[in-house]
Design a protein around this motif. Structure first.
Motif, short mmCIF file in Angstrom:
data_model
loop_
_atom_site.label_atom_id
_atom_site.label_comp_id
_atom_site.label_asym_id
_atom_site.label_seq_id
_atom_site.Cartn_x
_atom_site.Cartn_y
_atom_site.Cartn_z
N ALA A 73 -10.84 51.65 73.97
CA ALA A 73 -10.70 51.52 72.52
C ALA A 73 -9.98 50.21 72.24
O ALA A 73 -8.76 50.15 72.10
N LYS A 74 -10.77 49.14 72.19
CA LYS A 74 -10.21 47.79 72.00
C LYS A 74 -11.08 47.03 71.02
O LYS A 74 -12.32 47.08 71.10
N ALA A 75 -10.46 46.31 70.11
CA ALA A 75 -11.19 45.53 69.12
C ALA A 75 -12.20 44.61 69.78
O ALA A 75 -11.88 43.95 70.77
N GLY A 76 -13.40 44.58 69.24
CA GLY A 76 -14.46 43.71 69.74
C GLY A 76 -15.36 44.33 70.78
O GLY A 76 -16.44 43.82 71.05
N PHE A 133 -8.87 51.74 62.68
CA PHE A 133 -9.14 53.15 62.41
C PHE A 133 -10.37 53.67 63.16
O PHE A 133 -10.56 54.89 63.27
N GLU A 134 -11.19 52.78 63.70
CA GLU A 134 -12.37 53.20 64.47
C GLU A 134 -12.04 53.50 65.93
O GLU A 134 -12.79 54.21 66.60
N MET A 135 -10.97 52.98 66.43
CA MET A 135 -10.63 53.09 67.85
C MET A 135 -10.01 54.44 68.16
O MET A 135 -8.83 54.55 68.45
N ARG A 136 -10.85 55.47 68.11
CA ARG A 136 -10.41 56.85 68.27
C ARG A 136 -10.74 57.36 69.66
O ARG A 136 -11.91 57.58 69.98
N VAL A 158 -14.13 57.67 75.10
CA VAL A 158 -13.34 56.53 74.64
C VAL A 158 -11.89 56.81 74.99
O VAL A 158 -11.35 57.88 74.70
N VAL A 159 -11.29 55.83 75.66
CA VAL A 159 -9.93 55.97 76.19
C VAL A 159 -9.07 54.81 75.71
O VAL A 159 -9.58 53.81 75.21
N SER A 160 -7.75 54.92 75.89
CA SER A 160 -6.87 53.80 75.58
C SER A 160 -7.32 52.61 76.43
O SER A 160 -7.86 52.79 77.52
N GLU A 161 -7.09 51.43 75.94
CA GLU A 161 -7.63 50.25 76.65
C GLU A 161 -7.12 50.13 78.08
O GLU A 161 -7.86 49.71 78.97
N LEU A 162 -5.90 50.55 78.35
CA LEU A 162 -5.38 50.43 79.71
C LEU A 162 -5.92 51.50 80.65
O LEU A 162 -5.71 51.41 81.86
N ALA A 166 -11.37 48.60 84.81
CA ALA A 166 -12.58 47.98 85.37
C ALA A 166 -13.42 47.32 84.28
O ALA A 166 -13.94 46.21 84.45
N VAL A 167 -13.53 47.97 83.14
CA VAL A 167 -14.29 47.40 82.02
C VAL A 167 -13.58 46.17 81.48
O VAL A 167 -14.19 45.12 81.26
N LEU A 168 -12.27 46.28 81.27
CA LEU A 168 -11.52 45.14 80.73
C LEU A 168 -11.53 43.96 81.69
O LEU A 168 -11.53 42.80 81.25
#
Length: 178
Positions: A73-76, A133-136, A158-162, A166-168
């Protein structure tokens, strides 16, 4: 006595639901699913059954950067499905259905828009995290229906960005997760 007590405990324990299965049925053929790190919009069109009332138009030839069901759940970040139809189907008008945790003042959990799958091409449908508000976090799904029949369904977590290093790492390089 112990066996009977154990049986009563098991009978009174709620069942844990297994995660929903993803699938694609004829004439839809799933090409890929997952994350695209950055998507450039070439405009927008009205989509009244979405929270924002419109969807962004994107290059349909893009490939996924990461094939995954786990989405940070990260912007962009954009995630979704790329699919086509079997030869001989012709162009197929479909409804894209995204379900997600409640968001917005109306606690919307379902967004839909129309799309056309061209027989000689592919269709790329994504959800992009543009606003906080979309990053749920939670269970999300993207489905395709035609004439009231569900042809494809893909599930995402969808998970917290950390929680998705691997995706990040693919999207932002090794420095992001060090």
């Amino acid at each position: 006595m112990f066996a009977r007590a154990a049986l009563l405990v098991l009978a009174s324990t709620p069942a844990v639901a297994a995660p929903a299965e993803s699938f694609a049925n004829d004439p839809v053929v799933l090409i890929d699913y997952g994350v695209i790190c950055q998507v450039a919009s070439s405009g927008s069109r009205p989509a009244p059954e979405t929270l924002l009332g419109e969807i962004s138009l994107i290059d349909q030839t893009r490939d996924m950067d990461v094939t995954t069901r786990v989405v940070p759940a990260k912007a962009g970040i954009s995630f979704g499905v790329k699919f086509t139809v079997v030869p001989g189907t012709g162009d197929l008008p479909v409804t894209v259905i995204v379900t997600h945790p409640p968001m917005g003042d109306a606690a919307m959990t379902r967004e839909t828009w129309g799309a056309l799958i061209q027989e000689n091409g592919s269709s790329l449908n994504l959800f992009t995290f543009d606003f906080p508000f979309e990053m749920r976090p939670g269970a999300w799904s993207m489905a395709i229906e035609a004439d009231g029949r569900r042809l494809m369904e893909q599930h995402f977590d969808v998970v917290s960005e950390l929680a998705a290093p691997a995706v990040l790492s693919v999207c932002y390089g090794q420095d992001f997760v060090s």
